[in-house]
Design an enzyme around this catalytic site. Structure first.
Site, PDB file in Angstrom:
ATOM      1  N   ASP A  10     -73.401  28.457  23.188  1.00 45.13           N
ATOM      2  CA  ASP A  10     -72.390  28.655  22.139  1.00 45.13           C
ATOM      3  C   ASP A  10     -73.144  28.963  20.856  1.00 45.13           C
ATOM      4  O   ASP A  10     -74.366  28.830  20.778  1.00 45.13           O
ATOM      5  CB  ASP A  10     -71.541  27.390  21.965  1.00 45.13           C
ATOM      6  CG  ASP A  10     -70.507  27.532  20.844  1.00 45.13           C
ATOM      7  OD1 ASP A  10     -69.817  28.568  20.801  1.00 45.13           O
ATOM      8  OD2 ASP A  10     -70.395  26.627  19.995  1.00 45.13           O
ATOM      9  N   SER A  11     -72.385  29.337  19.826  1.00 43.39           N
ATOM     10  CA  SER A  11     -73.014  29.607  18.529  1.00 43.39           C
ATOM     11  C   SER A  11     -73.512  28.322  17.863  1.00 43.39           C
ATOM     12  O   SER A  11     -74.325  28.386  16.953  1.00 43.39           O
ATOM     13  CB  SER A  11     -71.999  30.264  17.607  1.00 43.39           C
ATOM     14  OG  SER A  11     -70.889  29.408  17.439  1.00 43.39           O
ATOM     15  N   TYR A  42     -70.468  32.808  14.654  1.00 45.25           N
ATOM     16  CA  TYR A  42     -70.395  34.152  15.235  1.00 45.25           C
ATOM     17  C   TYR A  42     -69.060  34.823  14.866  1.00 45.25           C
ATOM     18  O   TYR A  42     -68.967  36.042  14.798  1.00 45.25           O
ATOM     19  CB  TYR A  42     -70.443  34.066  16.768  1.00 45.25           C
ATOM     20  CG  TYR A  42     -71.787  33.816  17.404  1.00 45.25           C
ATOM     21  CD1 TYR A  42     -72.918  33.475  16.658  1.00 45.25           C
ATOM     22  CD2 TYR A  42     -71.930  33.924  18.791  1.00 45.25           C
ATOM     23  CE1 TYR A  42     -74.139  33.246  17.282  1.00 45.25           C
ATOM     24  CE2 TYR A  42     -73.147  33.701  19.418  1.00 45.25           C
ATOM     25  CZ  TYR A  42     -74.242  33.354  18.660  1.00 45.25           C
ATOM     26  OH  TYR A  42     -75.440  33.138  19.289  1.00 45.25           O
ATOM     27  N   GLY A  43     -68.039  33.991  14.699  1.00 47.68           N
ATOM     28  CA  GLY A  43     -66.665  34.481  14.636  1.00 47.68           C
ATOM     29  C   GLY A  43     -66.319  35.396  13.481  1.00 47.68           C
ATOM     30  O   GLY A  43     -65.299  36.081  13.498  1.00 47.68           O
ATOM     31  N   CYS A  73     -67.928  29.802  24.479  1.00 53.57           N
ATOM     32  CA  CYS A  73     -67.657  30.330  23.151  1.00 53.57           C
ATOM     33  C   CYS A  73     -66.543  31.368  23.276  1.00 53.57           C
ATOM     34  O   CYS A  73     -66.707  32.371  23.997  1.00 53.57           O
ATOM     35  CB  CYS A  73     -68.943  30.980  22.629  1.00 53.57           C
ATOM     36  SG  CYS A  73     -68.726  31.836  21.058  1.00 53.57           S
ATOM     37  N   THR A  75     -65.503  33.395  21.100  1.00 55.21           N
ATOM     38  CA  THR A  75     -65.861  34.644  20.427  1.00 55.21           C
ATOM     39  C   THR A  75     -66.693  35.539  21.347  1.00 55.21           C
ATOM     40  O   THR A  75     -66.389  36.728  21.518  1.00 55.21           O
ATOM     41  CB  THR A  75     -66.645  34.317  19.135  1.00 55.21           C
ATOM     42  OG1 THR A  75     -65.872  33.405  18.354  1.00 55.21           O
ATOM     43  CG2 THR A  75     -66.939  35.564  18.337  1.00 55.21           C
ATOM     44  N   GLU A 151     -68.313  21.894  11.856  1.00 59.28           N
ATOM     45  CA  GLU A 151     -69.783  21.851  11.754  1.00 59.28           C
ATOM     46  C   GLU A 151     -70.218  20.905  10.630  1.00 59.28           C
ATOM     47  O   GLU A 151     -71.329  20.386  10.642  1.00 59.28           O
ATOM     48  CB  GLU A 151     -70.363  23.252  11.530  1.00 59.28           C
ATOM     49  CG  GLU A 151     -70.242  24.197  12.733  1.00 59.28           C
ATOM     50  CD  GLU A 151     -71.382  24.060  13.762  1.00 59.28           C
ATOM     51  OE1 GLU A 151     -72.480  23.625  13.405  1.00 59.28           O
ATOM     52  OE2 GLU A 151     -71.131  24.391  14.946  1.00 59.28           O
ATOM     53  N   CYS A 185     -61.145  28.615  20.616  1.00 57.61           N
ATOM     54  CA  CYS A 185     -62.526  28.492  20.148  1.00 57.61           C
ATOM     55  C   CYS A 185     -62.983  27.106  20.581  1.00 57.61           C
ATOM     56  O   CYS A 185     -62.233  26.123  20.428  1.00 57.61           O
ATOM     57  CB  CYS A 185     -62.553  28.608  18.624  1.00 57.61           C
ATOM     58  SG  CYS A 185     -64.109  28.092  17.871  1.00 57.61           S
ATOM     59  N   THR A 186     -64.193  27.031  21.126  1.00 51.83           N
ATOM     60  CA  THR A 186     -64.644  25.752  21.693  1.00 51.83           C
ATOM     61  C   THR A 186     -64.949  24.692  20.631  1.00 51.83           C
ATOM     62  O   THR A 186     -65.168  23.534  20.965  1.00 51.83           O
ATOM     63  CB  THR A 186     -65.871  25.971  22.595  1.00 51.83           C
ATOM     64  OG1 THR A 186     -66.833  26.761  21.871  1.00 51.83           O
ATOM     65  CG2 THR A 186     -65.498  26.661  23.871  1.00 51.83           C
ATOM     66  N   HIS A 187     -64.947  25.083  19.373  1.00 55.59           N
ATOM     67  CA  HIS A 187     -65.087  24.069  18.318  1.00 55.59           C
ATOM     68  C   HIS A 187     -63.777  23.280  18.133  1.00 55.59           C
ATOM     69  O   HIS A 187     -63.793  22.161  17.636  1.00 55.59           O
ATOM     70  CB  HIS A 187     -65.411  24.722  16.961  1.00 55.59           C
ATOM     71  CG  HIS A 187     -66.853  25.056  16.764  1.00 55.59           C
ATOM     72  ND1 HIS A 187     -67.479  26.071  17.448  1.00 55.59           N
ATOM     73  CD2 HIS A 187     -67.801  24.516  15.931  1.00 55.59           C
ATOM     74  CE1 HIS A 187     -68.747  26.148  17.043  1.00 55.59           C
ATOM     75  NE2 HIS A 187     -68.964  25.222  16.126  1.00 55.59           N
TER      76      HIS A 187
HETATM   77  N1  DGL Z   1     -67.341  28.081  19.238  1.00 57.93           N
HETATM   78  C1  DGL Z   1     -67.194  29.460  19.098  1.00 57.93           C
HETATM   79  C2  DGL Z   1     -65.956  30.022  19.714  1.00 57.93           C
HETATM   80  O1  DGL Z   1     -65.533  29.455  20.687  1.00 57.93           O
HETATM   81  C3  DGL Z   1     -67.680  30.191  17.925  1.00 57.93           C
HETATM   82  C4  DGL Z   1     -67.428  29.716  16.587  1.00 57.93           C
HETATM   83  C5  DGL Z   1     -68.186  30.595  15.615  1.00 57.93           C
HETATM   84  O2  DGL Z   1     -69.408  30.631  15.723  1.00 57.93           O
HETATM   85  O3  DGL Z   1     -67.560  31.261  14.787  1.00 57.93           O
HETATM   86  O4  DGL Z   1     -65.416  31.003  19.290  1.00 57.93           O
END
Ligand code: DGL
Length: 270
Positions: A10-11, A42-43, A73, A75, A151, A185-187
């Site tokens: 993941d990012s 990354y998004g 992730c 994204t 984060e 998004c996995t966050h």
């Molecule tokens: N956790 C990521 C996702 O599922 C990326 C979040 C990011 O880096 O913007 O999209």
């Protein structure tokens, strides 16, 4: 059977929500996790940059002889769709396992999708849901402040800042009366409790980590690649920025202390 590790990336921290589910669903599997903490998020980046990063991340994992790669992730799964074709091992992102479950979960045929700006711009979840069932309405919303909140540890359901941001982003989904929301998004599972608390407990929230772990289990079983050991799997963690702090936060996300130290690597070498 195959005792090689599963590679998950993941990012940043978000993919740990998937690792937590992998540990529950595939407890004997070894996992190599890479969090690209030096280049998160990354998004908000361009397609080309996300693709380049995704290829480097996968290449790093392949060096560890992984038997499968999981882009934990939303994204990467939405944008680097060609990654699958270029890998010598089975691959999955989070989009299709999650859509499949959401389509089964909705009763009123109204699904909300939340994700990063790149994910929402790609319409990856919407397109796939409509392929499964075109009578379902899909309401999409990007939530660019969620990743920095997570984060930076703003995750408590009673925190007024967290609640306000959730309320602001999710108002259109509430107005549209969706009964199911994909946490694309996995966050986002990290603030799942806060989302439920703001939006109401009746709403079904689909966590991409869990669905992806279940899907990966099927893929490994079908290909005869499950680990046959009775021992508990080991998890190794790598990051592209200083590991400081990652260990503690990872512990919170995984619901347990991590047993091995976190190693910093130079992802630009891959
Ligand atoms: N956790 C990521 C996702 O599922 C990326 C979040 C990011 O880096 O913007 O999209």
């Amino acid at each position: 059977m195959n005792n090689a590790p599963i590679g998950v990336f993941d990012s940043g921290l978000g993919g740990l929500t998937a690792v937590r589910e992998f540990m529950k669903i595939l407890p004997n599997e070894n996992i190599i996790y890479f969090g690209d903490t030096g280049r998160v998020p990354y998004g908000s980046r361009s397609k080309d940059t996300i693709k380049k990063y995704a290829f480097q991340d996968a290449k790093f994992l392949l060096k560890h002889n992984v038997k499968m790669i999981v882009a934990a992730c939303g994204t990467v799964s939405s944008v680097a769709t060609n990654l699958k074709n270029d890998l010598p091992v089975p691959y999955t992102g989070v989009v299709s396992p999650t859509c499949f479950t959401a389509v089964q979960a909705t009763k009123n045929k109204k699904i909300g999708v939340i994700g990063t700006s790149a994910t929402i711009k790609s319409h990856s979840y919407k397109k796939l849901i409509e392929e499964f069932d075109n009578s379902i309405s899909v309401i999409e919303q990007d939530c660019p402040l969620f990743v920095p909140l997570v984060e930076n540890g703003f995750i408590n359901k009673d925190d007024q800042i967290v609640r306000l941001v959730i309320k602001r982003y999710l108002a259109p989904l509430m107005d549209a009366k969706v009964d199911t929301i994909i946490l694309g998004c996995t966050h986002y599972p990290i603030i799942k409790e806060a989302i439920s608390s703001v939006m109401g407990e009746d709403l079904t929230l689909i966590d991409s980590g869990r669905e992806t772990a279940l899907y990966a289990k099927n893929v490994l079983a079908e290909k005869g690649l499950l680990n046959d050991s009775n021992e508990k799997g080991r998890c190794e963690f790598y990051v592209s920025d200083t590991p400081e702090g990652f260990e503690n936060v990872a512990g919170v996300f995984l619901g347990k202390d991590i047993e091995h130290s976190v190693e910093q690597i130079n992802i630009e070498l891959y």
